[in-house]
Scaffold this active site. Structure first.
Site, PDB file in Angstrom:
ATOM      1  N   VAL A 171       3.232  -2.322  -1.003  1.00  0.00           N
ATOM      2  CA  VAL A 171       4.124  -1.523  -0.154  1.00  0.00           C
ATOM      3  C   VAL A 171       5.308  -2.366   0.308  1.00  0.00           C
ATOM      4  O   VAL A 171       6.455  -1.900   0.335  1.00  0.00           O
ATOM      5  CB  VAL A 171       3.356  -0.943   1.045  1.00  0.00           C
ATOM      6  CG1 VAL A 171       4.294  -0.228   2.007  1.00  0.00           C
ATOM      7  CG2 VAL A 171       2.269   0.018   0.561  1.00  0.00           C
ATOM      8  N   LYS A 172       5.055  -3.631   0.659  1.00  0.00           N
ATOM      9  CA  LYS A 172       6.140  -4.504   1.100  1.00  0.00           C
ATOM     10  C   LYS A 172       7.159  -4.725  -0.029  1.00  0.00           C
ATOM     11  O   LYS A 172       8.372  -4.760   0.215  1.00  0.00           O
ATOM     12  CB  LYS A 172       5.576  -5.849   1.562  1.00  0.00           C
ATOM     13  CG  LYS A 172       6.620  -6.870   2.023  1.00  0.00           C
ATOM     14  CD  LYS A 172       7.367  -6.431   3.264  1.00  0.00           C
ATOM     15  CE  LYS A 172       8.449  -7.435   3.693  1.00  0.00           C
ATOM     16  NZ  LYS A 172       7.904  -8.679   4.257  1.00  0.00           N
ATOM     17  N   ALA A 173       6.695  -4.851  -1.255  1.00  0.00           N
ATOM     18  CA  ALA A 173       7.616  -5.037  -2.377  1.00  0.00           C
ATOM     19  C   ALA A 173       8.512  -3.810  -2.551  1.00  0.00           C
ATOM     20  O   ALA A 173       9.706  -3.934  -2.844  1.00  0.00           O
ATOM     21  CB  ALA A 173       6.835  -5.306  -3.661  1.00  0.00           C
TER      22      ALA A 173
END
Length: 300
Positions: A171-173
């Site tokens: 999700v962070k990517a």
């Protein structure tokens, strides 16, 4: 009182430590830089001599290091957390690393009795220092419930994005691919305004009250028009690394990331020309090409 460990006491980790202390936790921390250790001790933290010391003393540890290799060493090395933490404790992986690296760390921790919460964060230096970070947390619900008070001490928003190691990093990517594009578009718009002779304050006023205005854009513009390109807590190395992770995930999954790729090149140029700069220094590279700078009171 629970003891919480913090690995990495830089711009982000120092904020974690400060807010954990404010919440009433005993905090033990470690960093390779003596000045950071001194500042940590001055705020009331307990400096540690080794990862093993932190692991043995802590009920949970935040890992806020730069790379996956560093995270793996801190967590899984002979002197690392897993070898010394008591069963039932948790590693809170708040660093941004590659999703597959988080999966590998999680697989290596299986059977250890130590939980892994894969939860990279967003909010940067201001969010870390104010305790208002957004966390993208991946672990079984029971684990997240148990350690919620620790995470709430440093975060305003905790999103449960999955149950497996790597889910948070994925999700962070995705998020960083968007933020990188927002940054890069802001840098280019600022340079366009500079060349056209529009004052920076005008651009900020209009952008911040338009549908394009957001924290990313507004903060970047503030830094650009006030010519604050170093020491703002948002070193270019971090965003450059994060975009590399986003691009790698796109390659792994076969997803074309045209805009993120352009952002990657803008950040690569900024990092090459100004390796000690913060994110907004990319604007200077474009300004040097066009021969104009955007200042608050007008272009120069």
């Amino acid at each position: 009182m629970k003891t919480i460990g913090v690995f990495g006491l830089g711009d982000m980790g120092s904020g974690l430590a400060k807010n954990l202390l404010a919440a009433g936790f005993k905090v033990m921390g470690i960093d390779l830089k003596p000045d950071r250790m001194a500042a940590f001790e001055a705020m009331g933290g307990i400096p540690a001599a080794s990862p093993a010391e932190v692991g043995a003393a802590s009920d949970a540890v935040f890992v806020m290091v730069m790379t996956g290799a560093e995270a793996r060493q801190v967590i899984l090395g002979e002197d690392g957390v897993v070898a010394h933490m008591k069963r039932g404790g948790a590693v809170i992986l708040s660093a941004t690393i590659k999703p597959f690296e988080a999966r590998e760390i999680g697989a290596a921790m299986e059977g250890s009795g130590i939980h892994l919460i894969d939860t990279p964060v967003s909010g940067g230096f201001p969010g870390a220092q104010s305790g208002t970070l957004t966390m993208m947390a991946a672990a079984p619900d029971a684990v997240l419930d148990t350690f919620a008070p620790v995470m709430e001490a440093v975060s305003a928003n905790i999103h449960r994005v999955g149950t497996r190691p790597g889910d948070g990093q994925t999700v962070k990517a995705c998020l960083q691919s968007l933020i990188g594009a927002q940054f890069s578009a802001t840098f280019e718009a600022a340079a366009l305004a500079a060349k056209a002779g529009v004052p920076g304050q005008v651009i900020l006023d209009v952008f911040s009250t338009s549908s394009a205005g957001c924290g990313v854009v507004n903060n970047a513009l503030e830094k650009i028009i006030d010519r604050q390109f170093e020491g703002t807590g948002s070193h270019i190395n971090t965003m450059h690394k994060d975009l590399t992770i986003s691009m790698g995930l796109g390659e792994e999954l076969g997803v074309p990331l045209h805009t993120a790729a352009a952002a990657m090149q803008i950040f690569h140029a900024g990092r090459t020309k100004y390796p000690n700069g913060d994110n907004w220094v990319c604007t200077r590279v474009i300004e040097e090409i066009i021969g104009a700078e955007l200042h608050r009171d007008g272009a120069q």
